[in-house]
Scaffold this active site. Structure first.
Site, PDB file in Angstrom:
ATOM      1  N   LYS A 173       0.863  -1.175   0.000  1.00  0.00           N
ATOM      2  CA  LYS A 173       0.000   0.000   0.000  1.00  0.00           C
ATOM      3  C   LYS A 173       0.899   1.224   0.000  1.00  0.00           C
ATOM      4  O   LYS A 173       1.778   1.339   0.866  1.00  0.00           O
ATOM      5  CB  LYS A 173      -0.909   0.060   1.225  1.00  0.00           C
ATOM      6  CG  LYS A 173      -1.768   1.315   1.201  1.00  0.00           C
ATOM      7  CD  LYS A 173      -2.697   1.360   2.341  1.00  0.00           C
ATOM      8  CE  LYS A 173      -1.976   1.696   3.614  1.00  0.00           C
ATOM      9  NZ  LYS A 173      -2.905   1.897   4.729  1.00  0.00           N
TER      10      LYS A 173
HETATM   11  C1  5RP Z   1      -3.375   4.979   8.482  1.00  0.00           C
HETATM   12  C2  5RP Z   1      -3.407   3.937   7.438  1.00  0.00           C
HETATM   13  C3  5RP Z   1      -4.628   3.838   6.609  1.00  0.00           C
HETATM   14  O1  5RP Z   1      -4.945   2.463   6.408  1.00  0.00           O
HETATM   15  C4  5RP Z   1      -4.289   4.365   5.229  1.00  0.00           C
HETATM   16  O2  5RP Z   1      -3.652   5.624   5.332  1.00  0.00           O
HETATM   17  C5  5RP Z   1      -5.538   4.461   4.372  1.00  0.00           C
HETATM   18  O3  5RP Z   1      -6.408   5.366   4.966  1.00  0.00           O
HETATM   19  P1  5RP Z   1      -6.601   6.812   4.301  1.00  0.00           P
HETATM   20  O4  5RP Z   1      -7.221   6.603   2.939  1.00  0.00           O
HETATM   21  O5  5RP Z   1      -7.518   7.534   5.258  1.00  0.00           O
HETATM   22  O6  5RP Z   1      -5.216   7.416   4.211  1.00  0.00           O
HETATM   23  O7  5RP Z   1      -2.469   3.199   7.210  1.00  0.00           O
HETATM   24  O8  5RP Z   1      -2.076   5.004   9.011  1.00  0.00           O
END
Ligand code: 5RP
Length: 259
Positions: A173
């Site tokens: 991610k």
């Molecule tokens: C927070 C995270 C979240 O899973 C990730 O950032 C996705 O959430 P958003 O779209 O709100 O950023 O890892 O640390």
């Protein structure tokens, strides 16, 4: 890849499309009751039918999500600092693999802080999670590019994503950026993009569209869904892009109609 690993990955990234809409509500492990997650159960319940998977902490799972849910879970297993110490980019293992198995999750998620002071600790921590998770056929998702003082460009995101994959991540991610196709091309495993801080719905939909068109396997979106003016409309609009290849404009029209 053994059957279990394949099955868990297939529950997250749908084989028919090769895409996933991961709904992220794991923010509480460092942000506490962030806006929109004060009553996490009330927020999540109407949105779950449109999510391919749900990313959250063990506490959120236990206290806010019914065990009858059939949405695959991605369990946040790193942490250790709060938003009060956001200048310290450092996370360690906060959940055992035994607990992940007990919670019947489909994947575990761990943040690596490439380029930050504690990058070594986070990379070694991630390696340990990968070793343990792989033992049980559980995919490890690496969360990269967290923290505000890094330039989230293709060069940096390619570095962080490729390091994650080389360390054994089954999914990465990261964030969307210009020339994102370069990030995708240099990463051997599926990449999903985080939405990041709340931006106008139209822009968030355009970002999701640009990301999947550049080769992302979907989104791991939180705030841009649960902080939207109309979250149920927004998650359906995002889903139309991720799973039905709708354009950003069509999705935004859908959003406004459903809103
Ligand atoms: C927070 C995270 C979240 O899973 C990730 O950032 C996705 O959430 P958003 O779209 O709100 O950023 O890892 O640390």
């Amino acid at each position: 890849m053994d059957w279990g690993m394949k099955n868990r990955l297939a529950r997250i990234i749908r084989p028919k499309t090769g895409r996933t809409l991961m709904f992220a509500v794991d923010h509480g492990y460092f942000m506490g009751p962030t806006s929109g997650l004060e009553n996490l159960d009330e927020t999540v319940e109407p949105l779950l039918p449109y999510a391919d998977s749900l990313m959250l902490t063990r506490g959120a799972l236990r206290y806010y999500v019914t065990a009858e849910t059939d949405v695959p879970i991605i369990l946040r297993v790193s942490g250790g600092t709060s938003i009060l110490n956001k200048q310290i980019l450092h996370e360690g293992i906060t959940v055992s693999m035994e607990e992940a198995i007990r919670l019947n999750v489909s994947a575990v998620a761990f943040s690596i802080m490439v380029g930050a002071d504690y990058e070594r600790d986070t990379l070694l921590g991630f390696a340990k999670v990968v070793d343990q998770a792989e033992r049980y056929g559980i995919p490890a998702l690496a969360v990269t590019a967290v923290g505000k003082d890094i330039d989230r460009d293709a060069k940096y995101l390619s570095l962080a994503s490729r390091i994650a994959a080389e360390m054994g991540a089954r999914i990465v991610k990261t964030y969307f950026c210009q020339e994102f196709e370069k990030v995708v091309r240099s990463c051997p495993v599926p990449i999903v993009i985080a939405g990041g801080k709340k931006i106008p719905e139209k822009d968030a939909l355009q970002m999701a569209y640009n990301a999947v068109q550049s080769g992302a396997s979907g989104v791991d979106m939180g705030r841009n869904i649960f902080q939207a003016d109309a979250p149920v409309a927004m998650v359906q609009a995002v889903r139309s892009i991720v799973q039905e290849d709708a354009t950003a404009n069509t999705a935004f029209e859908m959003y406004n109609d459903l809103k």
